[in-house]
Scaffold this active site. Sequence first.
Site, PDB file in Angstrom:
ATOM      1  N   TYR A   1      32.536  69.648  41.867  1.00 25.25           N
ATOM      2  CA  TYR A   1      33.147  68.321  41.856  1.00 25.25           C
ATOM      3  C   TYR A   1      32.444  67.388  42.820  1.00 25.25           C
ATOM      4  O   TYR A   1      31.664  67.820  43.680  1.00 25.25           O
ATOM      5  CB  TYR A   1      34.641  68.410  42.194  1.00 25.25           C
TER       6      TYR A   1
ATOM      7  N   LYS B   1      29.272  72.379  46.209  1.00 29.68           N
ATOM      8  CA  LYS B   1      30.573  71.710  46.228  1.00 29.68           C
ATOM      9  C   LYS B   1      31.422  72.191  45.059  1.00 29.68           C
ATOM     10  O   LYS B   1      31.562  71.515  44.033  1.00 29.68           O
ATOM     11  CB  LYS B   1      30.397  70.194  46.201  1.00 29.68           C
TER      12      LYS B   1
ATOM     13  N   LEU C   1      28.783  72.056  53.962  1.00 32.01           N
ATOM     14  CA  LEU C   1      28.491  71.169  52.846  1.00 32.01           C
ATOM     15  C   LEU C   1      27.466  70.133  53.292  1.00 32.01           C
ATOM     16  O   LEU C   1      27.546  69.613  54.411  1.00 32.01           O
ATOM     17  CB  LEU C   1      29.765  70.452  52.392  1.00 32.01           C
TER      18      LEU C   1
ATOM     19  N   GLU D   1      32.464  73.122  60.294  1.00 30.71           N
ATOM     20  CA  GLU D   1      32.750  71.762  59.829  1.00 30.71           C
ATOM     21  C   GLU D   1      34.247  71.570  59.778  1.00 30.71           C
ATOM     22  O   GLU D   1      35.026  72.472  60.118  1.00 30.71           O
ATOM     23  CB  GLU D   1      32.131  71.528  58.447  1.00 30.71           C
TER      24      GLU D   1
END
Length: 286
Positions: free
Chosen positions: A33, A150, A206, A182
């Site tokens: 996504y 992702k 990411l 993160e």
Amino acid sequence: MTRTVYVNGDYLPETEAKVSIFDRGFLMADAVYEVTSVLGGKLLDYAGHEKRLARSLNELDMVNPVTPEDLLEVHRQLVERNGIENGLIYLQITRGNAGDRSFVFPDTSVPGTIVLFTQSVPDLELPKSAQTGIKVIAFDDLRWGRRDIKTVQLLWPSMAKMAAKKAGCDDAFFVKDGMVTEGSSSNAYIVKGNKIITRPLSNDILHGITRATLLVYAAEAQFEIEERAFTIEEAQSADEAFVTGASTFVMPVIEVDGKPVGTGAPGPVARRLRELYIAEGKKAAI
């Protein structure tokens, strides 16, 4: 007002949108996504999101059901049809419906499923949280090892956000081997003087589109960038901390695991970077 959404080539009222129960996105979280922000009716960082989408699909041996040109047009059509001034566009592509459930990938002749929808966020440019800052907790990073892709495998980030909520906080910093990886849905940073410190790109995090753009702007504004991992204790003793993401831009972090960061209020660096990202982002928006 009923939203217009996009499903496999058709623009539909959201109440009429359907995806098969045999779709691998539903059964296996076999999907990727992207989320693109809209400010002033225009798309922010769109080229970066399109490029990362292509990379995610390639890493999972999936095919994009639409051309890049058509995908951009779908984004623009959804903005127009839903009257989005400030908000988000969510895009998801799955490996499709093979007609039954199996761990084995279906043949490449099976078309992928693509859906897009909008969310109106009137205060996207300046939400209350950007003015007050957010509080985060530390949370063990137990996600799968390919966080650079992702995918829609978001159960653990959801659990992190719920743990933060239960603790009276807003979000979480994932921690692996003693180091912050993160945020639960963002890239994480600390500030020491004029230096911005953030973890380098790898499979552990990411590859944030907002991150990439912001670091360019920050370097141009004469900030020093140091790409390395940092600990929760370093974050707590930093001058400032913040996170970045497509839907949050630059968000100040004022507390980490119960301890205030800096003055315990949003600092000048985070405020400056947010202003810079939004101003430059609007100029480059399409």
